[in-house]
Design a protein around this motif. Structure first.
Motif, short mmCIF file in Angstrom:
data_model
loop_
_atom_site.label_atom_id
_atom_site.label_comp_id
_atom_site.label_asym_id
_atom_site.label_seq_id
_atom_site.Cartn_x
_atom_site.Cartn_y
_atom_site.Cartn_z
N GLU A 212 4.88 6.84 2.13
CA GLU A 212 5.00 5.65 2.90
C GLU A 212 4.54 4.32 1.90
O GLU A 212 3.52 4.40 1.10
CB GLU A 212 3.99 5.65 3.86
CG GLU A 212 3.78 4.48 4.71
CD GLU A 212 2.46 4.62 5.93
OE1 GLU A 212 2.96 5.28 6.86
OE2 GLU A 212 1.65 4.00 5.61
N TYR A 213 5.22 3.30 1.98
CA TYR A 213 5.14 2.18 1.29
C TYR A 213 5.15 0.94 2.34
O TYR A 213 6.20 0.77 3.15
CB TYR A 213 6.24 1.75 0.18
CG TYR A 213 6.06 3.05 -0.78
CD1 TYR A 213 5.37 2.70 -1.86
CD2 TYR A 213 6.75 4.35 -0.61
CE1 TYR A 213 5.18 3.70 -2.83
CE2 TYR A 213 6.60 4.88 -1.74
CZ TYR A 213 5.73 4.82 -2.78
OH TYR A 213 5.61 5.74 -3.74
N TRP A 214 3.72 0.27 2.48
CA TRP A 214 3.78 -0.67 3.57
C TRP A 214 3.72 -1.99 2.71
O TRP A 214 2.96 -2.13 2.08
CB TRP A 214 2.66 -0.48 4.32
CG TRP A 214 2.54 -1.45 5.49
CD1 TRP A 214 3.21 -2.62 5.76
CD2 TRP A 214 1.79 -1.18 6.66
NE1 TRP A 214 2.82 -3.22 6.79
CE2 TRP A 214 2.15 -2.23 7.67
CE3 TRP A 214 1.04 -0.15 7.20
CZ2 TRP A 214 1.61 -2.58 8.95
CZ3 TRP A 214 0.62 -0.22 8.53
CH2 TRP A 214 0.86 -1.26 9.23
N VAL A 215 4.86 -2.66 2.89
CA VAL A 215 5.17 -3.86 2.18
C VAL A 215 4.83 -5.28 3.13
O VAL A 215 5.45 -5.22 4.06
CB VAL A 215 6.61 -4.20 1.76
CG1 VAL A 215 7.07 -5.37 1.05
CG2 VAL A 215 6.82 -3.03 0.85
N SER A 216 4.06 -6.00 2.44
CA SER A 216 3.61 -7.58 3.16
C SER A 216 3.89 -8.44 2.27
O SER A 216 3.76 -8.36 1.14
CB SER A 216 2.41 -7.35 3.70
OG SER A 216 2.04 -6.59 4.60
N TYR A 217 4.54 -9.73 2.71
CA TYR A 217 4.78 -10.79 1.66
C TYR A 217 4.96 -12.20 2.59
O TYR A 217 5.11 -12.07 3.95
CB TYR A 217 5.96 -10.49 1.03
CG TYR A 217 7.33 -10.34 1.62
CD1 TYR A 217 8.00 -11.56 2.15
CD2 TYR A 217 7.88 -9.11 2.27
CE1 TYR A 217 9.22 -11.45 2.65
CE2 TYR A 217 8.72 -8.80 2.92
CZ TYR A 217 9.96 -10.13 3.27
OH TYR A 217 10.88 -10.01 3.98
N THR B 34 1.08 -1.12 0.01
CA THR B 34 0.23 -0.12 0.10
C THR B 34 0.82 1.31 0.00
O THR B 34 1.90 1.18 0.69
CB THR B 34 -1.08 0.11 1.10
OG1 THR B 34 -0.23 0.17 2.27
CG2 THR B 34 -1.89 -1.23 1.31
N SER B 35 0.53 2.22 -0.87
CA SER B 35 1.48 3.53 -0.97
C SER B 35 0.52 4.80 -0.47
O SER B 35 -0.68 4.68 -0.85
CB SER B 35 2.28 3.50 -2.09
OG SER B 35 1.09 3.74 -3.41
N LYS B 36 0.88 5.68 0.04
CA LYS B 36 0.30 6.87 0.39
C LYS B 36 1.28 8.03 0.71
O LYS B 36 2.37 7.81 0.97
CB LYS B 36 -0.86 6.86 1.61
CG LYS B 36 -0.13 6.41 2.63
CD LYS B 36 -1.54 6.26 3.82
CE LYS B 36 -0.91 6.14 5.35
NZ LYS B 36 -1.87 6.01 6.26
N GLY B 37 0.71 9.14 0.53
CA GLY B 37 1.56 10.31 0.91
C GLY B 37 1.00 11.24 1.75
O GLY B 37 -0.45 11.33 1.75
N LEU C 33 -3.01 3.74 -2.56
CA LEU C 33 -2.93 2.83 -3.55
C LEU C 33 -2.66 1.57 -3.17
O LEU C 33 -1.75 1.43 -2.32
CB LEU C 33 -2.19 3.52 -4.61
CG LEU C 33 -2.36 4.54 -5.51
CD1 LEU C 33 -1.20 5.29 -6.30
CD2 LEU C 33 -3.66 4.75 -5.89
N ARG C 34 -3.15 0.48 -3.66
CA ARG C 34 -2.72 -0.89 -3.47
C ARG C 34 -2.36 -1.73 -4.70
O ARG C 34 -2.89 -1.46 -5.87
CB ARG C 34 -3.85 -1.66 -3.01
CG ARG C 34 -4.13 -1.21 -1.49
CD ARG C 34 -5.74 -1.69 -0.96
NE ARG C 34 -6.01 -0.92 0.17
CZ ARG C 34 -6.62 0.12 0.37
NH1 ARG C 34 -6.65 0.70 -0.79
NH2 ARG C 34 -6.94 0.58 1.69
N HIS C 35 -1.23 -2.38 -4.57
CA HIS C 35 -0.31 -3.10 -5.42
C HIS C 35 -0.29 -4.48 -5.13
O HIS C 35 -0.08 -4.78 -3.92
CB HIS C 35 0.92 -2.48 -5.85
CG HIS C 35 0.95 -0.84 -5.99
ND1 HIS C 35 0.51 -0.55 -7.03
CD2 HIS C 35 1.24 -0.11 -5.14
CE1 HIS C 35 0.61 1.03 -7.02
NE2 HIS C 35 0.74 1.22 -5.65
N MET C 36 -0.06 -5.46 -6.02
CA MET C 36 -0.18 -6.91 -5.66
C MET C 36 0.61 -7.60 -6.66
O MET C 36 0.60 -7.40 -7.88
CB MET C 36 -1.53 -7.47 -5.45
CG MET C 36 -1.59 -9.08 -4.67
SD MET C 36 -0.72 -10.34 -5.39
CE MET C 36 -1.13 -11.35 -4.06
#
Length: 134
Positions: free
Chosen positions: A92-97, A47-50, A64-67
């Motif tokens: 901000e970029y919140w990365v989950s994997y 997820t990304s946001k400013g 925004l969400r990216h997969m």
């Protein structure tokens, strides 16, 4: 309880802002996820946001969400284009994997005015100039 959860430290994963191209009128910037691990990561959700202040007023961008189903070892994926006008905000970029059945997550934040020429390095794997958070 939270203390009973395993501590899954994120290592060898980076988010980078790279200068793609420039001409007299403008510059093009992309954000990348870089997997420096010796194994693939799967079911990657970002997820990304400013957010921050501009002219004394609070400002927020859309979230925004990216997969990505998989990011191979030693490779990268382009997350999104980024507008230079947001460099004065926290990006901000919140990365989950997943690796196997274990989930990992980490928040990467580019602080205001951190995406500047004096912070540029040659990004590993991507091989472009930019700023990276590991």
């Amino acid at each position: 309880m939270i203390k009973d959860l395993p501590e899954n430290n994120v290592k060898d994963i980076a988010v980078a802002v790279a200068l793609e191209s420039e001409n007299a009128e403008s510059k093009t910037w992309h954000v990348y996820l870089i997997n420096l691990k010796k194994e693939a990561i799967e079911n990657v959700l970002i997820t990304s946001k400013g957010y921050g202040e501009k002219n004394g007023e609070p400002v927020k961008t859309s979230t925004l969400r990216h997969m990505f189903p998989i990011v191979a070892k030693g490779s990268y994926k382009q997350i999104e284009l980024i507008d230079e006008q947001t460099f004065g905000l926290n990006n901000e970029y919140w990365v989950s994997y997943y690796i196997g059945t274990q989930i990992y997550d980490k928040k990467f934040i580019f602080l205001p005015e951190s995406i500047v020429d004096s912070n540029f390095i040659k990004l590993p794997v991507v091989n472009k100039p930019g700023v990276m958070i590991l």
